[in-house]
Design a protein around this motif. Structure first.
Motif, PDB file in Angstrom:
ATOM      1  N   GLY A 159       0.762  -1.094  -0.045  1.00 14.14           N
ATOM      2  CA  GLY A 159      -0.028   0.021   0.135  1.00 14.14           C
ATOM      3  C   GLY A 159       0.600   1.309  -0.016  1.00 14.14           C
ATOM      4  N   ALA A 160       0.362   2.550  -0.195  1.00 16.50           N
ATOM      5  CA  ALA A 160       1.198   3.652  -0.469  1.00 16.50           C
ATOM      6  C   ALA A 160       1.740   4.133   0.746  1.00 16.50           C
ATOM      7  N   SER A 161       1.292   3.691   1.968  1.00 13.12           N
ATOM      8  CA  SER A 161       2.034   3.994   3.346  1.00 13.12           C
ATOM      9  C   SER A 161       2.701   2.994   3.796  1.00 13.12           C
ATOM     10  N   ARG A 162       2.819   1.855   3.123  1.00 15.32           N
ATOM     11  CA  ARG A 162       3.820   0.604   3.509  1.00 15.32           C
ATOM     12  C   ARG A 162       5.172   0.662   2.647  1.00 15.32           C
ATOM     13  N   VAL A 163       5.236   1.090   1.494  1.00 15.83           N
ATOM     14  CA  VAL A 163       6.289   1.207   0.647  1.00 15.83           C
ATOM     15  C   VAL A 163       7.572   1.750   1.386  1.00 15.83           C
ATOM     16  N   GLN A 164       7.138   2.746   1.888  1.00 17.25           N
ATOM     17  CA  GLN A 164       8.405   3.533   2.792  1.00 17.25           C
ATOM     18  C   GLN A 164       9.213   2.573   3.835  1.00 17.25           C
ATOM     19  N   PHE A 165       8.490   1.422   4.485  1.00 14.54           N
ATOM     20  CA  PHE A 165       8.857   0.478   5.036  1.00 14.54           C
ATOM     21  C   PHE A 165       9.937  -0.600   4.318  1.00 14.54           C
ATOM     22  N   GLN A 166       9.338  -0.816   3.131  1.00 14.10           N
ATOM     23  CA  GLN A 166      10.059  -1.656   2.237  1.00 14.10           C
ATOM     24  C   GLN A 166      11.261  -1.119   1.764  1.00 14.10           C
ATOM     25  N   ASN A 167      11.089   0.245   1.534  1.00 15.86           N
ATOM     26  CA  ASN A 167      12.621   0.971   1.098  1.00 15.86           C
ATOM     27  C   ASN A 167      13.624   1.124   2.103  1.00 15.86           C
ATOM     28  N   LYS A 168      12.972   1.117   3.216  1.00 15.21           N
ATOM     29  CA  LYS A 168      14.188   1.542   4.414  1.00 15.21           C
ATOM     30  C   LYS A 168      14.693   0.223   4.680  1.00 15.21           C
ATOM     31  N   ASP A 169      13.789  -1.043   4.806  1.00 18.09           N
ATOM     32  CA  ASP A 169      14.191  -2.201   5.550  1.00 18.09           C
ATOM     33  C   ASP A 169      13.618  -3.336   4.864  1.00 18.09           C
ATOM     34  N   PRO A 170      14.224  -3.674   3.820  1.00 19.60           N
ATOM     35  CA  PRO A 170      13.371  -4.664   2.817  1.00 19.60           C
ATOM     36  C   PRO A 170      13.292  -6.049   3.761  1.00 19.60           C
ATOM     37  N   ARG A 171      14.313  -6.430   4.663  1.00 19.64           N
ATOM     38  CA  ARG A 171      14.399  -7.652   5.272  1.00 19.64           C
ATOM     39  C   ARG A 171      13.031  -7.582   6.533  1.00 19.64           C
ATOM     40  N   GLY A 172      12.910  -6.373   7.296  1.00 20.67           N
ATOM     41  CA  GLY A 172      11.853  -6.290   8.051  1.00 20.67           C
ATOM     42  C   GLY A 172      10.695  -6.141   7.364  1.00 20.67           C
ATOM     43  N   TRP A 173      10.211  -5.419   6.141  1.00 19.01           N
ATOM     44  CA  TRP A 173       9.306  -5.429   5.420  1.00 19.01           C
ATOM     45  C   TRP A 173       8.584  -7.030   5.051  1.00 19.01           C
ATOM     46  N   ARG A 174       9.635  -7.729   4.548  1.00 15.94           N
ATOM     47  CA  ARG A 174       9.618  -8.972   4.020  1.00 15.94           C
ATOM     48  C   ARG A 174       8.840  -9.813   5.077  1.00 15.94           C
ATOM     49  N   GLN A 175       9.420  -9.722   6.402  1.00 16.73           N
ATOM     50  CA  GLN A 175       8.810 -10.435   7.688  1.00 16.73           C
ATOM     51  C   GLN A 175       7.392 -10.101   7.682  1.00 16.73           C
ATOM     52  N   PHE A 176       7.142  -8.793   7.901  1.00 13.31           N
ATOM     53  CA  PHE A 176       5.960  -8.039   7.976  1.00 13.31           C
ATOM     54  C   PHE A 176       4.747  -8.826   7.058  1.00 13.31           C
ATOM     55  N   ALA A 177       5.004  -8.800   5.742  1.00 12.49           N
ATOM     56  CA  ALA A 177       4.422  -9.404   4.704  1.00 12.49           C
ATOM     57  C   ALA A 177       4.344 -10.756   4.737  1.00 12.49           C
ATOM     58  N   GLU A 178       5.555 -11.552   5.252  1.00 16.93           N
ATOM     59  CA  GLU A 178       5.183 -12.882   5.300  1.00 16.93           C
ATOM     60  C   GLU A 178       4.255 -13.103   6.356  1.00 16.93           C
ATOM     61  N   GLU A 179       4.238 -12.695   7.602  1.00 10.97           N
ATOM     62  CA  GLU A 179       3.283 -12.679   8.537  1.00 10.97           C
ATOM     63  C   GLU A 179       1.863 -12.337   8.481  1.00 10.97           C
ATOM     64  N   LEU A 180       1.713 -11.490   7.581  1.00 10.04           N
ATOM     65  CA  LEU A 180       0.505 -11.102   7.087  1.00 10.04           C
ATOM     66  C   LEU A 180      -0.192 -11.954   6.317  1.00 10.04           C
ATOM     67  N   GLY A 181       0.535 -12.806   5.406  1.00 11.31           N
ATOM     68  CA  GLY A 181       0.192 -13.751   4.735  1.00 11.31           C
ATOM     69  C   GLY A 181      -0.318 -14.891   5.619  1.00 11.31           C
ATOM     70  N   GLN A 182       0.113 -15.147   6.804  1.00 12.27           N
ATOM     71  CA  GLN A 182      -0.026 -16.270   7.798  1.00 12.27           C
ATOM     72  C   GLN A 182      -1.493 -15.964   8.299  1.00 12.27           C
ATOM     73  N   HIS A 183      -2.263 -14.861   8.387  1.00 15.01           N
ATOM     74  CA  HIS A 183      -3.277 -14.397   8.880  1.00 15.01           C
ATOM     75  C   HIS A 183      -4.542 -15.408   8.561  1.00 15.01           C
ATOM     76  N   SER A 184      -5.605 -15.602   9.440  1.00 14.73           N
ATOM     77  CA  SER A 184      -6.436 -16.055   9.035  1.00 14.73           C
ATOM     78  C   SER A 184      -7.467 -15.314   7.993  1.00 14.73           C
ATOM     79  N   ALA A 185      -7.804 -15.940   6.789  1.00 13.00           N
ATOM     80  CA  ALA A 185      -8.435 -15.055   5.825  1.00 13.00           C
ATOM     81  C   ALA A 185     -10.122 -14.865   6.389  1.00 13.00           C
ATOM     82  N   LEU A 186     -10.566 -15.730   7.010  1.00 12.05           N
ATOM     83  CA  LEU A 186     -11.887 -15.272   7.774  1.00 12.05           C
ATOM     84  C   LEU A 186     -11.663 -14.327   8.717  1.00 12.05           C
TER      85      LEU A 186
END
Length: 293
Positions: A159-186
């Motif tokens: 999202g538009a307010s998430r890419v700042q995190f990706q640009n500064k800390d790609p490793r940290g952002w990747r962990q955030f994205a992976e954990e988001l992908g583990q959430h319950s869809a329901l």
């Protein structure tokens, strides 16, 4: 595994560390209890720190009906966790969805709050975007159901307010994205429908906010566009509030700029506990430009 049980029999997983005055960390929609790890490790040196997974976020229970999710219920869930952990009063620190909950906690339970931190809160609050926010929240819910969390996280995490995190800390952002992908869809879909799409605008709370005296720190990134004006509104409205704006920073404040976040939060807590965080001096009139007499 520690768990609180709510009055509607939902189990909420929580973790704690440290000793001292209590801090309860309340996570955002895109995060979970793990999102507060940089703060749990830092503040546990001086405080009793608690982080929990909101309803809909495993290992907490995932109620199947979206009507079991609401802004009021989110606040009640904080109380349930505090009661289960035998915490009478705490500093309540929330980000985004958790920031809204912290704000409502200060309004509804001032006797249980040493202070509140409202970080990155504002999405859907701007009156001109209320209808759009409701509609896009419902669309996000559908996407979680149709695509599943693992797939839709690839979109949501950029999202538009998430890419700042990706640009500064790609490793940290990747962990955030992976954990988001583990959430319950329901759970994610029901949270969007029950909490995000139905919560009141911050601006609709103005009369109550004007008389709230719980020490309040508002934190926002300067590139978190839809939180900036609501953050300024809170500063102008809550008499006991201070506003911190982090430069070149997006939405995920505590992960994107953990050292800066921790430093500001540490200073705030110290002032609150020393009794030095009061309401705004009555002489600081917003209408005055220069004093002439």
């Amino acid at each position: 595994m520690s768990a609180a049980v709510t009055d509607d029999q939902v189990k909420l997983y929580y973790e704690e560390s440290g000793e001292g005055s209590a801090i309860v960390f309340v996570h955002e929609f895109g995060g979970d209890h793990r999102s507060w790890e940089p703060q749990m490790r830092f503040f546990a040196r001086r405080h009793r720190c608690v982080t929990f997974a909101a309803r809909g976020y495993p290992p907490s229970d995932v109620p199947a009906d979206f009507t079991d999710y609401s802004q009021k219920r989110a606040v009640d869930d904080i109380i349930a966790v505090m009661d289960a952990a035998a915490i009478e009063k705490a500093h309540v620190v929330g980000l985004s969805m958790g920031g809204f909950s912290a704000l409502h906690f200060g309004l509804d339970h001032p006797d249980r709050a040493h202070s509140i931190v409202v970080a990155g809160a504002g999405y859907g609050a701007e009156k001109e975007f209320e209808a759009y926010f409701r509609d896009v929240s419902l669309d996000v819910a559908r996407q979680f159901e149709v695509q599943g969390s693992k797939e839709f996280a690839k979109t949501y995490s950029l999202g538009a307010s998430r890419v700042q995190f990706q640009n500064k800390d790609p490793r940290g952002w990747r962990q955030f994205a992976e954990e988001l992908g583990q959430h319950s869809a329901l759970g994610s879909a029901n949270t969007m429908r029950g909490v995000q799409a139905r919560r009141p605008s911050i601006y609709d709370l103005e009369d109550r906010l004007k008389v709230m005296t719980v020490p309040t720190l508002v934190m926002v990134g300067d590139e978190d566009d839809h939180c900036l004006q609501p953050g300024i509104f809170l500063k102008k409205t809550v008499p006991s509030s201070g506003l911190f704006i982090a430069p070149k920073t997006g939405h995920t404040l505590n992960l994107e700029e953990p050292e800066l976040f921790n430093r500001m939060l540490s200073e705030f807590l110290a002032q609150v506990e020393a009794g030095r965080w009061g309401v705004r001096d009555a002489r600081a009139l917003p209408s005055e430009i220069m004093k002439t007499s």
